[in-house]
Design an enzyme around this catalytic site. Structure first.
Site, PDB file in Angstrom:
ATOM      1  N   HIS A  51      42.684 -26.736  -6.264  1.00 18.25           N
ATOM      2  CA  HIS A  51      43.645 -27.823  -6.395  1.00 18.25           C
ATOM      3  C   HIS A  51      42.968 -29.094  -6.905  1.00 18.25           C
ATOM      4  CE1 HIS A  51      46.852 -26.008  -3.470  1.00 18.25           C
ATOM      5  NE2 HIS A  51      46.544 -25.207  -4.470  1.00 18.25           N
ATOM      6  N   GLU A  53      42.567 -32.141  -5.672  1.00 17.87           N
ATOM      7  CA  GLU A  53      41.683 -32.881  -4.781  1.00 17.87           C
ATOM      8  C   GLU A  53      40.294 -32.250  -4.729  1.00 17.87           C
ATOM      9  OE1 GLU A  53      45.829 -32.942  -2.748  1.00 17.87           O
ATOM     10  OE2 GLU A  53      44.718 -31.712  -4.192  1.00 17.87           O
ATOM     11  N   CYS A  78      47.955 -30.587   0.484  1.00 14.05           N
ATOM     12  CA  CYS A  78      48.444 -29.461   1.271  1.00 14.05           C
ATOM     13  C   CYS A  78      47.679 -29.349   2.587  1.00 14.05           C
ATOM     14  CB  CYS A  78      48.340 -28.160   0.468  1.00 14.05           C
ATOM     15  SG  CYS A  78      46.660 -27.686   0.015  1.00 14.05           S
ATOM     16  N   CYS A  87      43.794 -28.772   1.245  1.00 13.96           N
ATOM     17  CA  CYS A  87      43.118 -29.917   0.635  1.00 13.96           C
ATOM     18  C   CYS A  87      42.913 -31.043   1.640  1.00 13.96           C
ATOM     19  CB  CYS A  87      43.926 -30.417  -0.557  1.00 13.96           C
ATOM     20  SG  CYS A  87      43.936 -29.260  -1.943  1.00 13.96           S
ATOM     21  N   ALA A 157      71.983 -25.433 -30.246  1.00 11.73           N
ATOM     22  CA  ALA A 157      72.010 -26.167 -31.508  1.00 11.73           C
ATOM     23  C   ALA A 157      73.435 -26.122 -32.037  1.00 11.73           C
ATOM     24  CB  ALA A 157      71.055 -25.539 -32.517  1.00 11.73           C
ATOM     25  N   ARG A 191      59.959 -22.360 -24.469  1.00 13.28           N
ATOM     26  CA  ARG A 191      59.992 -21.054 -23.813  1.00 13.28           C
ATOM     27  C   ARG A 191      58.662 -20.741 -23.136  1.00 13.28           C
ATOM     28  NH1 ARG A 191      62.947 -16.998 -28.208  1.00 13.28           N
ATOM     29  NH2 ARG A 191      64.990 -18.047 -28.238  1.00 13.28           N
ATOM     30  N   GLU A 289      70.181 -20.299 -22.888  1.00 17.21           N
ATOM     31  CA  GLU A 289      70.357 -20.468 -24.329  1.00 17.21           C
ATOM     32  C   GLU A 289      71.715 -19.996 -24.847  1.00 17.21           C
ATOM     33  OE1 GLU A 289      67.342 -19.360 -27.025  1.00 17.21           O
ATOM     34  OE2 GLU A 289      65.892 -20.804 -26.245  1.00 17.21           O
ATOM     35  N   GLY A 291      75.491 -17.768 -25.174  1.00 16.54           N
ATOM     36  CA  GLY A 291      76.391 -18.597 -25.953  1.00 16.54           C
ATOM     37  C   GLY A 291      77.315 -19.509 -25.171  1.00 16.54           C
TER      38      GLY A 291
END
Length: 347
Positions: A51, A53, A78, A87, A157, A191, A289, A291
Site C-alpha cells: 500500500h 503508506e 487500513c 498500514c 455517441a 474500457r 454502452e 443501445g
C-alpha cells in the site's frame, strides 16, 4: 492550513498513477514531510502489492527522521489483514507522530478503525483535508461500499440531429460509425480502465461487438450481456471465451471457462438483480454502452453516476433516438470535430 492542502494535493496526484491497476482497492497516495520538505512518498501501484503508506515509509532514506515527521495520506490507513498487513500498524511501528488524512475509509473492515488504532497509539491525527477531492478521486470505491453497487458510466455517441444509429433490421447492415477515430480511441482507453462493460441482447445481435479495449496493455473489462432466451449465436464474439464474460438469462445453462451463465428473473427489476450480482463479485465500475433500451432503463431507474456522450457533426435525418438527460453537462470538450459532454448524476 494551506500547507496541509498542498501536501494532500500531492497525495492525490501520485495516487492517480494507480488508476486502472488497483481495483477493487482504492487509489491511495502518501507523502511524508519533515521540516517542510518531502522526505518520502509512494502510492498503491497494483492490487495485491504494498500500500501507499508502506511504499512511502520504505522510500525514506534516513528512518530516524520518521519520529519527527508528518505522514499525509488521502484515505484512512487500513487496520486489517488483507493481501497485505495493516498500514496503521506499520505507521505505529515507525513511531510517526503526526498523520493527516483526507477522508475516512467507508469499507466495513476499516471505517474509522484505522484512525482509532492510531489515536490509541498516541498519534496526533487530523482528518478532512481536501475531503471532497479525496472522495471524488475514489468515487468508484465509495459508490461500491456506500451504494452497494458498481460506479456506473453510461456511454454513447449520437449524431447532430439526435440519433445513436440508423434503423437496421439485421446484422448484415453495419452499425453507423458516428464518432471520429480519436473519440473511438478514447472509448477503448476507458474500457481498459474500468472493470466491466455491458450491452443488451439487441446490440449484441446487430453489432456483434467484441467489447475489448484494443489498447496497448490489452487489459479487457469483464463483458456482460443480457440474453433472456439465449438467442445470441455461439459464433458471436461475446461468446468466444477469449475474455471473461457473463450472460444474464432466464434459462439454466452450464457455465464454461470465461463464459458464465447467471439465471435471473426477467419479470422483476432486472438492473437491480444484475448490480447485486456484480457487487457480490467485487466489480466496482461498469460501463454501459447501449443501445437505447438498456441506456434508457438505467436512466429511468436513476442507476447511473456519469454519462459520457459524444456528439458528431453527422446528420442522418432519421434513426434510433438517443437517450435524453434533462440536465446540463458538467463539462464540454471538443475532440476534433466531435463534441464530448460529461454529465454527473448528483441525485
Amino acid at each position: 492550513m494551506i500547507i496541509h492542502e498542498t501536501y494532500m494535493q500531492q497525495c492525490i496526484n501520485i495516487a492517480k498513477k494507480g488508476f486502472g491497476n488497483v481495483a477493487p482497492n482504492p487509489m491511495v497516495g502518501c507523502v511524508i514531510v519533515y521540516n517542510n520538505k518531502i522526505i518520502g512518498e509512494g502510492y498503491h501501484e497494483k492490487f495485491g502489492e504494498a500500500h501507499a503508506e508502506v511504499n512511502a515509509i520504505n522510500s525514506v532514506k534516513d528512518k530516524s527522521l520518521l519520529k519527527k515527521a508528518t505522514l499525509y495520506v488521502n484515505l484512512e490507513p487500513c487496520s486489517h489483514f488483507g493481501k497485505t498487513p495493516p498500514c496503521a500498524d506499520f505507521i505505529i511501528e515507525h513511531k510517526i507522530p503526526y498523520v493527516v488524512i483526507g477522508t475516512v475509509d467507508s469499507h466495513s473492515k476499516v471505517c474509522g478503525r484505522g484512525i482509532e488504532k492510531l489515536l490509541k497509539a498516541g498519534v496526533d491525527v487530523k482528518t478532512g483535508v481536501l475531503e471532497d477531492e479525496c472522495k471524488s478521486l475514489n468515487n468508484r470505491f465509495f459508490s461500491f461500499h456506500e451504494k452497494l453497487r458498481p460506479y456506473i458510466i453510461l456511454k454513447w455517441a449520437q449524431t447532430q440531429d439526435g440519433f445513436i444509429d440508423a434503423i437496421r433490421s439485421d446484422e448484415n447492415q453495419k452499425p453507423l460509425q458516428i464518432s471520429n477515430e480519436k473519440s473511438l480511441q478514447l472509448s477503448h482507453t476507458w474500457r481498459s480502465e474500468e472493470q466491466a462493460i455491458m450491452v443488451g441482447k439487441n446490440t449484441a445481435l446487430l453489432d456483434n461487438p467484441k467489447l475489448t479495449s484494443r489498447t496497448r496493455n490489452q487489459k479487457n473489462p469483464l463483458r456482460i450481456v443480457t440474453d433472456k432466451n439465449l438467442v445470441i449465436p455461439s459464433s458471436y464474439f461475446l461468446l468466444d471465451k477469449t475474455t471473461p464474460t457473463i450472460v444474464f438469462t432466464s434459462i439454466d445453462k452450464v457455465s464454461e471457462t470465461n463464459l458464465e451463465y447467471i439465471k435471473i428473473n426477467f419479470d422483476e427489476a432486472i438492473i437491480s438483480q444484475i448490480l447485486k450480482v456484480l457487487h457480490s463479485k467485487n466489480i466496482q465500475s461498469l460501463i454501459v454502452e447501449g443501445g437505447y433500451n438498456l441506456l434508457k432503463s438505467f436512466i429511468t431507474e436513476n442507476m447511473w453516476d456519469e454519462a459520457r456522450v459524444f456528439i458528431s457533426e453527422k446528420i442522418i435525418g432519421e434513426g434510433v433516438n438517443a437517450p435524453q438527460l434533462n440536465m446540463k453537462p458538467k463539462s464540454t470538450e471538443k475532440i476534433e470535430d466531435d463534441t464530448f459532454l460529461l454529465y454527473e448524476n448528483t441525485h
